[in-house]
Design a protein around this motif. Sequence first.
Motif, PDB file in Angstrom:
ATOM      1  N   PHE A   3      -1.905   3.740  67.899  1.00 17.10           N
ATOM      2  CA  PHE A   3      -2.591   3.413  66.658  1.00 17.10           C
ATOM      3  C   PHE A   3      -3.834   2.558  66.923  1.00 17.10           C
ATOM      4  O   PHE A   3      -4.903   2.809  66.367  1.00 17.10           O
ATOM      5  CB  PHE A   3      -1.626   2.660  65.737  1.00 17.10           C
ATOM      6  N   TYR A   4      -3.689   1.592  67.825  1.00 20.53           N
ATOM      7  CA  TYR A   4      -4.828   0.720  68.118  1.00 20.53           C
ATOM      8  C   TYR A   4      -5.943   1.488  68.822  1.00 20.53           C
ATOM      9  O   TYR A   4      -7.125   1.199  68.644  1.00 20.53           O
ATOM     10  CB  TYR A   4      -4.392  -0.479  68.957  1.00 20.53           C
ATOM     11  N   LYS A   6      -6.631   4.599  68.286  1.00 22.75           N
ATOM     12  CA  LYS A   6      -7.264   5.344  67.198  1.00 22.75           C
ATOM     13  C   LYS A   6      -8.204   4.437  66.395  1.00 22.75           C
ATOM     14  O   LYS A   6      -9.357   4.777  66.123  1.00 22.75           O
ATOM     15  CB  LYS A   6      -6.152   5.908  66.291  1.00 22.75           C
ATOM     16  N   LEU A   7      -7.685   3.267  66.078  1.00 16.76           N
ATOM     17  CA  LEU A   7      -8.466   2.312  65.294  1.00 16.76           C
ATOM     18  C   LEU A   7      -9.722   1.875  66.063  1.00 16.76           C
ATOM     19  O   LEU A   7     -10.822   1.829  65.505  1.00 16.76           O
ATOM     20  CB  LEU A   7      -7.583   1.102  64.974  1.00 16.76           C
ATOM     21  N   ARG A  10     -12.324   4.644  66.120  1.00 14.14           N
ATOM     22  CA  ARG A  10     -13.055   4.769  64.853  1.00 14.14           C
ATOM     23  C   ARG A  10     -13.987   3.575  64.649  1.00 14.14           C
ATOM     24  O   ARG A  10     -15.090   3.735  64.143  1.00 14.14           O
ATOM     25  CB  ARG A  10     -12.060   4.834  63.692  1.00 14.14           C
ATOM     26  N   ASN A  11     -13.523   2.415  65.046  1.00 16.79           N
ATOM     27  CA  ASN A  11     -14.339   1.214  64.833  1.00 16.79           C
ATOM     28  C   ASN A  11     -15.672   1.273  65.551  1.00 16.79           C
ATOM     29  O   ASN A  11     -16.690   0.850  65.006  1.00 16.79           O
ATOM     30  CB  ASN A  11     -13.576  -0.029  65.282  1.00 16.79           C
ATOM     31  N   ARG A  14     -18.445   2.927  63.744  1.00 20.02           N
ATOM     32  CA  ARG A  14     -18.905   2.405  62.451  1.00 20.02           C
ATOM     33  C   ARG A  14     -20.383   2.103  62.511  1.00 20.02           C
ATOM     34  O   ARG A  14     -21.112   2.350  61.570  1.00 20.02           O
ATOM     35  CB  ARG A  14     -18.123   1.142  62.102  1.00 20.02           C
ATOM     36  N   PHE A 298     -14.021 -11.167  58.376  1.00 22.59           N
ATOM     37  CA  PHE A 298     -13.218 -11.073  57.160  1.00 22.59           C
ATOM     38  C   PHE A 298     -12.121 -10.025  57.315  1.00 22.59           C
ATOM     39  O   PHE A 298     -10.954 -10.247  56.984  1.00 22.59           O
ATOM     40  CB  PHE A 298     -14.119 -10.738  55.971  1.00 22.59           C
ATOM     41  N   GLU A 299     -12.538  -8.882  57.848  1.00 26.81           N
ATOM     42  CA  GLU A 299     -11.583  -7.795  58.055  1.00 26.81           C
ATOM     43  C   GLU A 299     -10.461  -8.203  59.017  1.00 26.81           C
ATOM     44  O   GLU A 299      -9.278  -7.912  58.782  1.00 26.81           O
ATOM     45  CB  GLU A 299     -12.356  -6.610  58.619  1.00 26.81           C
ATOM     46  N   ILE A 302      -8.081 -10.417  57.237  1.00 26.02           N
ATOM     47  CA  ILE A 302      -7.136  -9.648  56.427  1.00 26.02           C
ATOM     48  C   ILE A 302      -6.034  -9.068  57.315  1.00 26.02           C
ATOM     49  O   ILE A 302      -4.843  -9.160  56.999  1.00 26.02           O
ATOM     50  CB  ILE A 302      -7.855  -8.482  55.709  1.00 26.02           C
ATOM     51  N   MET A 303      -6.450  -8.506  58.447  1.00 24.45           N
ATOM     52  CA  MET A 303      -5.445  -7.918  59.343  1.00 24.45           C
ATOM     53  C   MET A 303      -4.446  -8.970  59.801  1.00 24.45           C
ATOM     54  O   MET A 303      -3.242  -8.722  59.856  1.00 24.45           O
ATOM     55  CB  MET A 303      -6.125  -7.286  60.570  1.00 24.45           C
TER      56      MET A 303
ATOM     57  N   PHE B  99      -6.110  -9.586  48.014  1.00 25.30           N
ATOM     58  CA  PHE B  99      -7.277 -10.472  47.903  1.00 25.30           C
ATOM     59  C   PHE B  99      -8.235  -9.930  46.855  1.00 25.30           C
ATOM     60  O   PHE B  99      -8.061  -8.831  46.332  1.00 25.30           O
ATOM     61  CB  PHE B  99      -7.957 -10.624  49.260  1.00 25.30           C
ATOM     62  N   TYR B 102     -12.347  -6.090  49.236  1.00 30.18           N
ATOM     63  CA  TYR B 102     -12.395  -5.688  50.659  1.00 30.18           C
ATOM     64  C   TYR B 102     -11.068  -5.943  51.368  1.00 30.18           C
ATOM     65  O   TYR B 102     -11.021  -6.490  52.452  1.00 30.18           O
ATOM     66  CB  TYR B 102     -13.531  -6.412  51.386  1.00 30.18           C
ATOM     67  N   ASN B 103     -10.003  -5.535  50.696  1.00 33.42           N
ATOM     68  CA  ASN B 103      -8.678  -5.723  51.253  1.00 33.42           C
ATOM     69  C   ASN B 103      -8.366  -4.774  52.383  1.00 33.42           C
ATOM     70  O   ASN B 103      -7.513  -5.048  53.200  1.00 33.42           O
ATOM     71  CB  ASN B 103      -7.648  -5.422  50.156  1.00 33.42           C
ATOM     72  N   ILE B 105      -8.779  -1.819  55.483  1.00 35.62           N
ATOM     73  CA  ILE B 105      -9.488  -1.558  56.739  1.00 35.62           C
ATOM     74  C   ILE B 105     -10.317  -0.293  56.519  1.00 35.62           C
ATOM     75  O   ILE B 105      -9.760   0.770  56.248  1.00 35.62           O
ATOM     76  CB  ILE B 105      -8.492  -1.367  57.896  1.00 35.62           C
ATOM     77  N   VAL B 107     -11.959   1.889  58.199  1.00 34.03           N
ATOM     78  CA  VAL B 107     -11.889   3.117  58.996  1.00 34.03           C
ATOM     79  C   VAL B 107     -10.525   3.804  58.886  1.00 34.03           C
ATOM     80  O   VAL B 107     -10.324   4.866  59.469  1.00 34.03           O
ATOM     81  CB  VAL B 107     -12.205   2.864  60.497  1.00 34.03           C
ATOM     82  N   LEU B 108      -9.618   3.186  58.141  1.00 35.31           N
ATOM     83  CA  LEU B 108      -8.311   3.824  57.971  1.00 35.31           C
ATOM     84  C   LEU B 108      -8.231   4.467  56.591  1.00 35.31           C
ATOM     85  O   LEU B 108      -8.777   3.951  55.621  1.00 35.31           O
ATOM     86  CB  LEU B 108      -7.184   2.791  58.119  1.00 35.31           C
ATOM     87  N   TYR B 116       0.172   0.580  57.537  1.00 34.13           N
ATOM     88  CA  TYR B 116      -0.115  -0.342  58.639  1.00 34.13           C
ATOM     89  C   TYR B 116       0.994  -1.373  58.879  1.00 34.13           C
ATOM     90  O   TYR B 116       1.432  -1.588  60.004  1.00 34.13           O
ATOM     91  CB  TYR B 116      -1.454  -1.041  58.369  1.00 34.13           C
ATOM     92  N   LEU B 119       3.972   0.036  60.338  1.00 33.77           N
ATOM     93  CA  LEU B 119       3.698   0.346  61.736  1.00 33.77           C
ATOM     94  C   LEU B 119       3.911  -0.893  62.602  1.00 33.77           C
ATOM     95  O   LEU B 119       4.506  -0.843  63.680  1.00 33.77           O
ATOM     96  CB  LEU B 119       2.247   0.811  61.851  1.00 33.77           C
TER      97      LEU B 119
END
Lengths: 408, 236
Positions: A3-4, A6-7, A10-11, A14, A298-299, A302-303, B99, B102-103, B105, B107-108, B116, B119
């Motif tokens: 999964f990482y 893949k992420l 894609r990242n 961007r 910020f992203e 959130i993660m 939040f 922009y909660n 991700i 690209v998903l 997620y 996972l």
Amino acid sequence: MWFYIKLAWRNIFRNKRRTIITSIAIGIGLASLIFTAALMEGMINNMIQSATSSFLGQAQVHGGDFRETQDVEKTVNNLDQVTAELKQDPLVTNYTLRTLSMGMIASPANMNAALLVGVEPGSERFLSKIADTLQKGSFFDGANPRDMVIGSKLAEDLEVSPGDRVVATVSQAKTGDLAQEMFRISGIYQFGIKEMDSGLAFIRLKKAQQMLGIGDRVHQIAIKFKDIKTADMPGISFWKKYSRFDNEAVPWTILLPQMKAVLGMVDISLLIMAVILGCVVVFGIINSLFMSLYERMFEFAIMRAVGTRPAGLRKLIVLEAGALAVISIILGSALGMILTLIFAHSGIDYRGIEFAGTTFHELIHPVMNKWHYVVFPVGVLFFTMLVAIYPAWVAGRLRIATALRKSL
Amino acid sequence: MEKKIEKQVPIIVTENVKKTYEDNGVEVQAVRGVDLTISAGEFTAIVGPSGSGKTTFLNIISGLDTITSGRVLLNGKPLSEIKGSELSDFRRDHIGFIFQAYNLIPVLTVEENVEYIMLLQGIPKAERHKRVMEILADVGLREYAQRLPAKLSGGQQQRVAVARAMVSNPDLILADEPTANLDSKTGSELLDMMKELNEKKGMTFLFSTHDEMIMSRARRVITLKDGIIAADVLKK
Ligand SMILES: Nc1ncnc2c1ncn2[C@@H]1O[C@H](COP(=O)(O)OP(=O)(O)OP(=O)(O)O)[C@@H](O)[C@H]1O
Ligand SMILES: [Mg+2]
């Protein structure tokens, strides 16, 4: 993990422009490394070629300890069997027989010491470049047993030119009695290497054997291989095979240790270049990674908030660096291959330029070597991911609450 | 639901919680001693003027931020005892987050965003897919599973965030101004949906908000002022 990956993949797409610019930069670094390595390999081949093809041969067989003692009595043992085997040997394209003895050469004007070399003109042409570097006269063209070919410097010292007579004196094997013969200068060559041009005098093998009183025996067999790299393989059975009968078969790497050292230097300079380019690449990557890192605080917050461990984020960053490296490697390898192919085809003209004591006589052709496309790309991938540990560590230390606040 | 509140199963208990920030040498007391209990099944709003400490308080009870003094208990367990990646795992398993914006991700896809957390929990793919589809149906976004967040409206994005927050059945969902970036109609729809999920599934919601609509729907409204509780009203 998947999964990482893949992420991460894609990242990095961007910000396409940044990814492309960064990977082109890294790719150019990789390409120049690949090309330099190919060029160096071509250059080395060229140097070995010119060092071994002028006179030395890629390998030599001597009798016993002739190399150390230069004793004219120490000839190659079982010569008939050895030459029969060499004729059959699949590794060998050509060989030639020589006698070697120190002697004095006297002209009406002067007297000089020189290494008197008895050669078979027919096979000698394949092993040495004497015939190709003739300035005046010819290389044993007629059948005159008293022909002698000498270097330009020696001719200058003796004040002779083709047609002039000289007298050569050697001491015979066994007895040590002096033998004297008259010769006629039939050719003068110029290698451009002082020792070669001042210290050698070539006569016919038969005549030399007769003067030295050694019958049909010779002091040296000079050998040329099908593949020049054969000489650099100390493990093969060839060396043992021709070292029987108390003979000694040695490659040019042993005959010319200083040349071998030069090749070692070439390896070191390639390494230095790899390190310098590596640093450029590394800072390119760090810069790119940090830019994308700070954009996405910020992203990442959130993660982290929803449960990603710091290690997960670190893994993501390292994988993003890896993905960037993969793209760069594809670009760089392709570019490196194209450059190498173009110049391997056309050759690079360094003729006449002297490097590390040898002069390039031929075009340099960069060499395609599959290992260049394994070692350098793997190196780039490894170092990129290694370097990414720093931004990854920064990402792992992210203060979630602060990052969430700042970006809103 | 009313029963659950009457039973008072406490999920969060804060005891004299204080939070002081240092801002260029100036001390800012964001939270100045809050004692509060949030019980299972609540649908509670924390309101108060800007800067009154709402966000800080939410961050504190989810372990996103540290406290200066006092104690926070989550399911009876002191938050201060959980350290490092255990705290990440704790949030993953017990708290859902929504939040202001922009909660997701970017690209998903919607499905991957909701998936997620499961996972991270190591739930098998088949079950993940099943649960994602169920929850997307609950928030009315089943057909949007394969879309990227950028291709959704703000309201739809917030619904995905709600789905993600709920999908692993956390004990508590924290929502920091979830409607602040939405127009009132979209905001009101989102709130109705959350209220319904609260009633249907007994999910506990704690909001921070300026939004009148949330206040009117909340069963309990806690008012913060200058970092202390000024009012705590339980509606009938
Ligand atoms: N990292 C920080 N450093 C310094 N001061 C901070 C920090 N975070 C928050 N504060 C201060 O703490 C106080 C409470 O902020 P908080 O964000 O919790 O308020 P809020 O009620 O959520 O406000 P809003 O309604 O505007 O979101 C404010 O005075 C704020 O300036
Ligand atoms: Mg706030």
